[in-house]
Design an enzyme around this catalytic site. Structure first.
Site: not given
Ligand code: RFL
Length: 396
Positions: A76, A206, A298, A302, A393
């Protein structure tokens, strides 16, 4: 109570932290035992994480633990942000260090790690709960466990790895005053959903919305994770199937960006965005690993990645010490891990502020929403900001 054989390292908990540590120790020739209070079926079906960082994949690959994720995981490298002013995408695989995520459900990874540990001859005891840890200041530690037949046994170990998550007993075995506990409640809750439906788009999405955040994340070809910001204390059962999909369509702005692929809701639970860090993450013969060492919200995916990173560092220190080394590496465990844990916490905290704005029309709420907008615009427009984002990220 009967006493049993001793082991070099007793690992409490068979989540990602305990299982990676156990496998790495076996590979290094270190004798270890894992005790897990749940059944094998339970841990192999517990759905949580899915986004594995490049470092995690490297560690698992180097130690022969990545066959499943290479075979079935999906790479991804795109995430999208949807706001009132439209959508922008970041192809983060072409930004920062050029690293990508591998999406592989946590329960599948756990299943692979259990199988590998047993295939390597490892001692893994399910339905065995650790009840008490003693002797952390002495020459050897002991852990009282309840066995599947209900009796109590004493297991002796030179070192104990507390991999039993945020609610385990390892944290509380550290005497008050020996550790500093930093914590933050971010005041945000998510309804975390697993839907029996393929992804609706190639990207992680998002959606920043005045009615609350919504998120879309891949898990497997048949299952997609969605998040909906909700009030703290919400009863997950109060969200019907129809209400969930109506709200997801609304907040993801499906009318502008395309419909979502609907499916049955397989799991729904409310997750409060909370973080904490213990410092140090070692006391005497006890080493805390994964969620036991620090809980991370979350928001930036991580937690499991930190667990793998810490397990790798601890395995190296333990193998060195138990192989006759001077113990310097093991003594540095906490100091080596904590800066990385704080970096992940900082990014995760930044993500929370990026994705959630306060509601209301008072001056402060309006001011904070303007900052949130500016943050998003900077991420949309600045290549340097995008590189920094990508590095954090996917990085750990
Ligand atoms: P775990 O997985 O909680 O495992 C701890 C194990 O210890 C056992 N245990 C005991 N065993 C014996 N005796 C006792 N007294 C015991 N007490 C507890 C428990 O039964 C359990 O099996 O901790 P670990 O290994 O530290 O792993 C941490 C991760 O599970 C966690 O950080 C992640 O799931 C967080 N997370 C994500 N992390 C990522 O890196 N990427 C993601 O995409 C991601 N998505 C998520 C997430 C967490 C979520 N929730 C549910 C909070 C998505 C969600 C919704």
């Amino acid at each position: 109570m009967t006493s049993q054989q001793s082991t070099a390292v007793l690992i409490i908990g068979a989540g990602p932290a305990g299982l990676v540590l156990g496998n790495l120790l076996l590979a290094a020739g270190v004798d270890c035992t894992v005790v897990e209070r749940q059944s094998r079926a339970h841990v192999e079906q517990r759905a949580r994480a899915g986004f594995l960082a490049a470092h995690t994949v490297r560690v698992l690959t180097e130690h022969g633990l990545a066959d499943g994720l290479h075979m079935y995981g999906q790479q991804h490298d795109i995430c999208a942000f949807r706001t009132d002013s439209g959508e922008f995408q970041l192809a983060y695989g072409a930004l920062g260090r050029g690293e990508v995520h591998t999406v592989y459900p946590q329960q599948d990874l756990v299943r692979d790690l259990v199988a590998e540990f047993l295939a390597r001859g490892g001692d893994l005891r399910f339905d065995t709960a650790a009840l008490r840890i003693d002797g952390l200041d002495g020459d050897s530690a002991s852990v009282t466990v309840r066995t599947p037949d209900g009796s109590e046994r004493l297991l002796h170990a030179r070192y104990v790895a507390g991999c039993d998550g945020q609610h385990g007993i390892s944290r509380s075995a550290v005497p008050a005053g020996a550790v500093r506990h930093y914590r933050r409640d971010h005041g945000v809750s998510w309804l975390a959903l697993l839907a029996a439906a393929p992804q609706s788009m190639a990207a992680v999405a998002y959606a920043v919305h005045q009615d609350g955040f919504a998120g879309h994340m891949a898990r497997s070809p048949e299952v997609t994770r969605y998040y909906l910001q909700c009030d703290a204390g919400t009863d997950p059962g109060s969200w019907t199937h129809d209400r969930i999909w109506a709200e997801l369509h609304h907040r993801m702005r499906a009318d502008r960006h395309g419909p979502l692929r609907e499916g049955g809701i397989l799991e729904r639970r409310v997750v409060d965005m909370r973080s904490d860090v213990l410092d140090p993450i070692q006391y005497g013969r006890l080493f805390l690993v994964g969620d036991a060492a620090g809980l991370i919200s979350p928001s930036a995916a991580k937690g499991a990645n930190l667990a793998v990173m810490e397990s790798e560092i601890l395995a190296r220190g333990l193998a060195d010490r138990l192989g006759g080394g001077d113990g310097q590496l093991l003594a540095r465990y906490s100091a080596d891990c904590l800066p990385r844990i704080w970096r992940a916490q900082e990014f995760s905290h930044w993500m929370i502020n990026l994705l959630h704005g306060p509601s209301g029309d008072d001056d402060e709420a309006v001011f904070l929403r303007a900052l949130q907008r500016a943050r998003l615009e900077s991420l949309r427009d600045s290549r340097r900001h995008q590189d920094h984002f990508a590095e954090n990220y996917v990085g750990i």
